[in-house]
Motif scaffolding. Sequence first.
Motif, PDB file in Angstrom:
ATOM      1  N   VAL A 166     -61.565 -15.318 -21.195  1.00  0.00           N
ATOM      2  CA  VAL A 166     -61.395 -16.228 -20.063  1.00  0.00           C
ATOM      3  C   VAL A 166     -62.746 -16.791 -19.629  1.00  0.00           C
ATOM      4  O   VAL A 166     -62.872 -17.993 -19.364  1.00  0.00           O
ATOM      5  N   VAL A 167     -63.759 -15.925 -19.560  1.00  0.00           N
ATOM      6  CA  VAL A 167     -65.100 -16.375 -19.185  1.00  0.00           C
ATOM      7  C   VAL A 167     -65.596 -17.429 -20.159  1.00  0.00           C
ATOM      8  O   VAL A 167     -66.135 -18.475 -19.757  1.00  0.00           O
ATOM      9  N   ALA A 168     -65.424 -17.176 -21.451  1.00  0.00           N
ATOM     10  CA  ALA A 168     -65.885 -18.123 -22.475  1.00  0.00           C
ATOM     11  C   ALA A 168     -65.156 -19.455 -22.347  1.00  0.00           C
ATOM     12  O   ALA A 168     -65.774 -20.526 -22.463  1.00  0.00           O
ATOM     13  N   ALA A 169     -63.854 -19.411 -22.099  1.00  0.00           N
ATOM     14  CA  ALA A 169     -63.076 -20.641 -21.949  1.00  0.00           C
ATOM     15  C   ALA A 169     -63.550 -21.433 -20.735  1.00  0.00           C
ATOM     16  O   ALA A 169     -63.688 -22.666 -20.790  1.00  0.00           O
ATOM     17  N   ALA A 170     -63.807 -20.732 -19.637  1.00  0.00           N
ATOM     18  CA  ALA A 170     -64.269 -21.401 -18.424  1.00  0.00           C
ATOM     19  C   ALA A 170     -65.631 -22.052 -18.635  1.00  0.00           C
ATOM     20  O   ALA A 170     -65.847 -23.203 -18.255  1.00  0.00           O
ATOM     21  N   LEU A 171     -66.546 -21.329 -19.255  1.00  0.00           N
ATOM     22  CA  LEU A 171     -67.892 -21.870 -19.470  1.00  0.00           C
ATOM     23  C   LEU A 171     -67.864 -23.068 -20.404  1.00  0.00           C
ATOM     24  O   LEU A 171     -68.625 -24.036 -20.219  1.00  0.00           O
TER      25      LEU A 171
ATOM     26  N   PHE B  50     -80.026  -5.958 -19.849  1.00  0.00           N
ATOM     27  CA  PHE B  50     -80.531  -6.891 -20.859  1.00  0.00           C
ATOM     28  C   PHE B  50     -79.696  -6.803 -22.135  1.00  0.00           C
ATOM     29  O   PHE B  50     -79.313  -7.829 -22.716  1.00  0.00           O
ATOM     30  N   ARG B  51     -79.407  -5.586 -22.566  1.00  0.00           N
ATOM     31  CA  ARG B  51     -78.647  -5.412 -23.802  1.00  0.00           C
ATOM     32  C   ARG B  51     -77.246  -5.992 -23.700  1.00  0.00           C
ATOM     33  O   ARG B  51     -76.718  -6.534 -24.678  1.00  0.00           O
ATOM     34  N   ARG B  52     -76.651  -5.896 -22.527  1.00  0.00           N
ATOM     35  CA  ARG B  52     -75.298  -6.441 -22.366  1.00  0.00           C
ATOM     36  C   ARG B  52     -75.306  -7.955 -22.582  1.00  0.00           C
ATOM     37  O   ARG B  52     -74.458  -8.494 -23.286  1.00  0.00           O
ATOM     38  N   PHE B  53     -76.269  -8.645 -21.970  1.00  0.00           N
ATOM     39  CA  PHE B  53     -76.291 -10.098 -22.089  1.00  0.00           C
ATOM     40  C   PHE B  53     -76.854 -10.550 -23.431  1.00  0.00           C
ATOM     41  O   PHE B  53     -76.511 -11.629 -23.924  1.00  0.00           O
ATOM     42  N   ALA B  54     -77.706  -9.721 -24.039  1.00  0.00           N
ATOM     43  CA  ALA B  54     -78.243 -10.058 -25.360  1.00  0.00           C
ATOM     44  C   ALA B  54     -77.213  -9.830 -26.460  1.00  0.00           C
ATOM     45  O   ALA B  54     -77.352 -10.360 -27.561  1.00  0.00           O
ATOM     46  N   ALA B  55     -76.166  -9.055 -26.167  1.00  0.00           N
ATOM     47  CA  ALA B  55     -75.137  -8.769 -27.178  1.00  0.00           C
ATOM     48  C   ALA B  55     -74.356 -10.028 -27.556  1.00  0.00           C
ATOM     49  O   ALA B  55     -73.838 -10.138 -28.669  1.00  0.00           O
TER      50      ALA B  55
ATOM     51  N   ARG C  87     -76.160 -17.994 -22.881  1.00  0.00           N
ATOM     52  CA  ARG C  87     -76.862 -19.285 -22.791  1.00  0.00           C
ATOM     53  C   ARG C  87     -75.983 -20.350 -22.159  1.00  0.00           C
ATOM     54  O   ARG C  87     -76.459 -21.187 -21.387  1.00  0.00           O
ATOM     55  N   ARG C  88     -74.692 -20.337 -22.488  1.00  0.00           N
ATOM     56  CA  ARG C  88     -73.781 -21.307 -21.877  1.00  0.00           C
ATOM     57  C   ARG C  88     -73.713 -21.082 -20.369  1.00  0.00           C
ATOM     58  O   ARG C  88     -73.712 -22.040 -19.588  1.00  0.00           O
ATOM     59  N   ARG C  89     -73.661 -19.831 -19.961  1.00  0.00           N
ATOM     60  CA  ARG C  89     -73.641 -19.514 -18.537  1.00  0.00           C
ATOM     61  C   ARG C  89     -74.932 -19.997 -17.870  1.00  0.00           C
ATOM     62  O   ARG C  89     -74.910 -20.585 -16.782  1.00  0.00           O
ATOM     63  N   TYR C  90     -76.042 -19.748 -18.521  1.00  0.00           N
ATOM     64  CA  TYR C  90     -77.358 -20.142 -17.988  1.00  0.00           C
ATOM     65  C   TYR C  90     -77.414 -21.656 -17.762  1.00  0.00           C
ATOM     66  O   TYR C  90     -77.893 -22.122 -16.716  1.00  0.00           O
ATOM     67  N   GLN C  91     -76.914 -22.425 -18.723  1.00  0.00           N
ATOM     68  CA  GLN C  91     -76.938 -23.881 -18.599  1.00  0.00           C
ATOM     69  C   GLN C  91     -76.048 -24.361 -17.459  1.00  0.00           C
ATOM     70  O   GLN C  91     -76.417 -25.261 -16.695  1.00  0.00           O
ATOM     71  N   VAL C  92     -74.860 -23.771 -17.332  1.00  0.00           N
ATOM     72  CA  VAL C  92     -73.942 -24.159 -16.259  1.00  0.00           C
ATOM     73  C   VAL C  92     -74.549 -23.857 -14.898  1.00  0.00           C
ATOM     74  O   VAL C  92     -74.520 -24.686 -13.980  1.00  0.00           O
TER      75      VAL C  92
ATOM     76  N   ARG D 217     -86.410 -15.848 -21.485  1.00  0.00           N
ATOM     77  CA  ARG D 217     -86.961 -16.191 -22.800  1.00  0.00           C
ATOM     78  C   ARG D 217     -85.860 -16.180 -23.855  1.00  0.00           C
ATOM     79  O   ARG D 217     -85.785 -17.064 -24.713  1.00  0.00           O
ATOM     80  N   LEU D 218     -85.003 -15.170 -23.774  1.00  0.00           N
ATOM     81  CA  LEU D 218     -83.875 -15.088 -24.706  1.00  0.00           C
ATOM     82  C   LEU D 218     -82.925 -16.266 -24.513  1.00  0.00           C
ATOM     83  O   LEU D 218     -82.478 -16.888 -25.477  1.00  0.00           O
ATOM     84  N   LEU D 219     -82.623 -16.588 -23.262  1.00  0.00           N
ATOM     85  CA  LEU D 219     -81.663 -17.644 -22.973  1.00  0.00           C
ATOM     86  C   LEU D 219     -82.185 -19.022 -23.363  1.00  0.00           C
ATOM     87  O   LEU D 219     -81.403 -19.949 -23.595  1.00  0.00           O
ATOM     88  N   ARG D 220     -83.494 -19.152 -23.434  1.00  0.00           N
ATOM     89  CA  ARG D 220     -84.088 -20.434 -23.830  1.00  0.00           C
ATOM     90  C   ARG D 220     -84.265 -20.541 -25.340  1.00  0.00           C
ATOM     91  O   ARG D 220     -84.838 -21.515 -25.827  1.00  0.00           O
ATOM     92  N   GLY D 221     -83.778 -19.517 -26.060  1.00  0.00           N
ATOM     93  CA  GLY D 221     -83.756 -19.607 -27.515  1.00  0.00           C
ATOM     94  C   GLY D 221     -84.779 -18.780 -28.252  1.00  0.00           C
ATOM     95  O   GLY D 221     -84.768 -18.746 -29.484  1.00  0.00           O
ATOM     96  N   ALA D 222     -85.670 -18.105 -27.546  1.00  0.00           N
ATOM     97  CA  ALA D 222     -86.685 -17.291 -28.215  1.00  0.00           C
ATOM     98  C   ALA D 222     -86.070 -15.991 -28.717  1.00  0.00           C
ATOM     99  O   ALA D 222     -85.165 -15.432 -28.090  1.00  0.00           O
ATOM    100  N   ARG D 223     -86.568 -15.514 -29.842  1.00  0.00           N
ATOM    101  CA  ARG D 223     -86.123 -14.220 -30.364  1.00  0.00           C
ATOM    102  C   ARG D 223     -86.776 -13.139 -29.501  1.00  0.00           C
ATOM    103  O   ARG D 223     -87.993 -12.961 -29.512  1.00  0.00           O
ATOM    104  N   THR D 224     -85.954 -12.428 -28.749  1.00  0.00           N
ATOM    105  CA  THR D 224     -86.484 -11.488 -27.755  1.00  0.00           C
ATOM    106  C   THR D 224     -85.727 -10.172 -27.817  1.00  0.00           C
ATOM    107  O   THR D 224     -84.718  -9.986 -27.127  1.00  0.00           O
ATOM    108  N   PRO D 225     -86.174  -9.205 -28.616  1.00  0.00           N
ATOM    109  CA  PRO D 225     -85.515  -7.896 -28.665  1.00  0.00           C
ATOM    110  C   PRO D 225     -85.787  -7.106 -27.388  1.00  0.00           C
ATOM    111  O   PRO D 225     -86.712  -7.411 -26.622  1.00  0.00           O
TER     112      PRO D 225
END
Length: 226
Positions: A14-19, A91-96, A102-107, A162-170
């Motif tokens: 549902v979250v993905a559909a909304a975003l 961090f791990r939850r959102f990086a998963a 990223r879609r959420r961040y943009q919205v 940094r992760l949300l802007r596309g950088a590889r961030t472990p």
Amino acid sequence: MSEMAEASAARTKVVAAALDLFAERGFDATSVEQIAQAAGISRSTFFRQFGGKDDVVFADHEVMLASLREYLDRTHENPWAAVCEASVLVFRRFAADPELSRRRYQVVREVPTLRDREIVTVFRYERLFDEYLRRSLPGLDPLDAVSFAAVVTAAHNHVLRRLLRGARTPSTVLRRALDDAMRRFGVHPDATPEPRADDVVVAVFPRSMPLAEVTRRVQTQITEGI
């Protein structure tokens, strides 16, 4: 798949559909009916699970905050390290699922009311850490608690962006930042030298270490030595 996992997957759908709809049509132009239809659920089910359009954007945060409260209610040997580990769990939850994040961040960036709510949400994490430290370390100076909570939250947000802007961030990037924060506060688990079996023991602590943490470590050593 367990019942809990199925429920989590359904909420994520549902979250993905909304975003997706928010990104395509705009937040204000998207109705709850459109979200429900895209997610394959009824309008009443949507309201029962989320409450409103803004709630669906921050649904993961609500789940994460509840999970962190449960985590911090457990017994932890080092409260400062527990706060840092809680930050890594977020961090791990959102990086998963970085694409969903990223879609959420943009919205959120495009909608002023969502940006305002994001500020409040970030503060809720900070307050959770602050209250946990005060509860776990009686006598801790409130300034030490709120300062450490703020530093951990700021470090987490910086690395996550940094992760949300596309950088590889472990997650190791965040762990290094949090280790540095603990060292600056003098509360890193490695900050105390190994004790010596002498008749006279001199305890040495960093000047920056909060008095409540000094007390905790002394009490721990005394208890372990009995």
